[in-house]
Write an enzyme that holds these catalytic residues in place. Sequence first.
Site, PDB file in Angstrom:
ATOM      1  N   HIS A 132       0.446  -1.146   0.003  1.00 23.50           N
ATOM      2  CA  HIS A 132       0.112  -0.044   0.457  1.00 23.50           C
ATOM      3  C   HIS A 132       1.332   1.428   0.649  1.00 23.50           C
ATOM      4  O   HIS A 132       0.514   2.912   0.596  1.00 23.50           O
ATOM      5  CB  HIS A 132      -1.128  -0.177   1.125  1.00 23.50           C
ATOM      6  N   THR A 133       2.245   0.982  -0.686  1.00 22.16           N
ATOM      7  CA  THR A 133       2.513   2.374  -0.581  1.00 22.16           C
ATOM      8  C   THR A 133       2.856   2.847  -2.136  1.00 22.16           C
ATOM      9  O   THR A 133       3.003   4.645  -2.429  1.00 22.16           O
ATOM     10  CB  THR A 133       4.271   2.157  -0.382  1.00 22.16           C
ATOM     11  N   SER A 166      -2.894 -10.182  -9.450  1.00 26.95           N
ATOM     12  CA  SER A 166      -2.884  -9.016 -10.439  1.00 26.95           C
ATOM     13  C   SER A 166      -3.379  -9.973 -11.990  1.00 26.95           C
ATOM     14  O   SER A 166      -2.994  -9.481 -12.427  1.00 26.95           O
ATOM     15  CB  SER A 166      -2.023  -8.081 -10.287  1.00 26.95           C
ATOM     16  N   ASP A 216       0.161  -3.020  -9.595  1.00 29.73           N
ATOM     17  CA  ASP A 216      -0.072  -3.911 -10.984  1.00 29.73           C
ATOM     18  C   ASP A 216       0.581  -4.002 -11.912  1.00 29.73           C
ATOM     19  O   ASP A 216       0.590  -5.005 -12.796  1.00 29.73           O
ATOM     20  CB  ASP A 216      -1.302  -4.537 -10.734  1.00 29.73           C
ATOM     21  N   TYR A 275     -10.270  -0.864   0.627  1.00 30.46           N
ATOM     22  CA  TYR A 275      -9.166  -1.045   0.579  1.00 30.46           C
ATOM     23  C   TYR A 275      -9.261   0.468  -0.052  1.00 30.46           C
ATOM     24  O   TYR A 275      -8.617   1.252  -0.144  1.00 30.46           O
ATOM     25  CB  TYR A 275      -8.659  -1.570  -0.896  1.00 30.46           C
ATOM     26  N   ALA A 293      -7.128 -14.802  -6.446  1.00 33.62           N
ATOM     27  CA  ALA A 293      -5.350 -15.216  -5.319  1.00 33.62           C
ATOM     28  C   ALA A 293      -4.610 -14.016  -5.202  1.00 33.62           C
ATOM     29  O   ALA A 293      -3.497 -14.463  -5.077  1.00 33.62           O
ATOM     30  CB  ALA A 293      -5.014 -16.167  -6.100  1.00 33.62           C
ATOM     31  N   GLY A 294      -4.866 -12.734  -5.053  1.00 29.77           N
ATOM     32  CA  GLY A 294      -3.771 -11.646  -5.018  1.00 29.77           C
ATOM     33  C   GLY A 294      -3.062 -12.110  -6.216  1.00 29.77           C
ATOM     34  O   GLY A 294      -1.728 -11.186  -5.291  1.00 29.77           O
TER      35      GLY A 294
HETATM   36  C1  GLA Z   1      -2.803  -3.792  -5.139  1.00 30.46           C
HETATM   37  C2  GLA Z   1      -3.476  -2.845  -5.780  1.00 30.46           C
HETATM   38  C3  GLA Z   1      -1.732  -1.807  -5.775  1.00 30.46           C
HETATM   39  C4  GLA Z   1      -1.484  -2.097  -4.548  1.00 30.46           C
HETATM   40  C5  GLA Z   1      -1.653  -2.901  -3.871  1.00 30.46           C
HETATM   41  C6  GLA Z   1      -1.510  -2.750  -2.139  1.00 30.46           C
HETATM   42  O1  GLA Z   1      -2.471  -5.109  -5.980  1.00 30.46           O
HETATM   43  O2  GLA Z   1      -3.901  -2.829  -7.016  1.00 30.46           O
HETATM   44  O3  GLA Z   1      -2.031  -0.938  -6.528  1.00 30.46           O
HETATM   45  O4  GLA Z   1      -2.243  -0.546  -4.134  1.00 30.46           O
HETATM   46  O5  GLA Z   1      -2.804  -4.048  -3.664  1.00 30.46           O
HETATM   47  O6  GLA Z   1       0.389  -2.692  -2.713  1.00 30.46           O
END
Ligand code: GLA
Length: 389
Positions: A38-39, A130, A176, A225, A127-128
């Site tokens: 989340h940076t 992207s 992503d 989010y 699944a995280g």
């Molecule tokens: C998701 C979002 C990204 C980023 C991450 C956390 O993947 O799509 O833009 O904020 O979470 O780092």
Amino acid sequence: MYDESIVEQAIAVHTKTYGTEPTAVAYAPGRIEVLGNHTDYNEGTVLSAAINMGHCFCISASDKPGVRLTAGDLLETTEFDPASDERLPKNLQWANYVKGVMFYLRGQKVENDSVDCTFLGSNPMGAGLSSSAALEVATAFAVLEYTGKTLGKDEIGILAQAAENNFAGCNCGLLDQFSSIYGVHHGLIHSDFRSLETYPVMLPDDVVFLMINPHIKHVLADSPYNERRVSCELAASELDELLGHPVKALRDVSWEEFEANKDKINSEAAQRATHVIGEITRVEQGVKLLAEGGKLIEFGQFLYDSHETSRTAFENSCGELDIVVEAAREAGALGARLSGGGWGGSVVALVHAADADAICEKIVHICKTKGLEPTAEIIIPSAGATVVK
Ligand code: GLA
């Protein structure tokens, strides 16, 4: 290198569905986020990698107006007008990613009407990893190739992010899309989301990443989010009033400044900012550790530290991810943390290559004793998006 098998399958589905081979084909990978949670939307830095799974997008001309789009896994086809900014209903969310990209490409004078399209991915949705960014980027690369137009890579990333923000409803940053575009084989990418500069960070030969997926689906647009983003912006604006220099985003606040002022700002915003500012600090220190070579124990510890403040301060973990991270620690991984937005998705673990298979097995075994049925696999950091045809 791209995932050849998914490309072959996508071309086969396209040819069968529309009776003609695609004229242009592109492939874009998913990503793992290694450090820097989340940076990105706080204008900070991230270490990530494109992975050996991704999405393929095929396109050919049609004699009808509009876009016909087939989801290769569902074998479902839908139609839409690429000039309209209306979101498709939730059951067609997969088509919104494509529609959004096509809509914004038209804003760049890239015409994309009267086309038949197909997409297929090896990157599991939810699944995280992207999958949505991979689909957006593959769409943009294929449509540009088909129309003979060019756009800069940064522009493609920003356009794909706009599609995600406005057609999928998640106010995500650029991580992503940039990871999918700028990935390097066997390397990490360091991205600076203020200057938008990226550079590769090579990994020692004897380490690999594992991706452990406990299979709890997450949809970031339905998660907190967007709320977290608002809290980070609140922390930045309050710190702007307190510090003797401008704070445009949390990126502008050093750890020391934050420590000295955190009790003077909204307590929930301060709690979220602890994680973000800690992460930006860890990314920069982590790059140095990797450059010094051999400091993998320290680097791995940063991954564990990152997960800990996700769990306690940013509150974007969940019970299942915590179990996986603890299992990774017990199994001897150098480091492990949730990767990406959170509230589900996967855990990324750093391990010595020689131990990878044994640690994978051990993690799965420990998780099973705690009621989870995860899958674990070795991730190969891979090159970014490419036109295949
Ligand atoms: C998701 C979002 C990204 C980023 C991450 C956390 O993947 O799509 O833009 O904020 O979470 O780092």
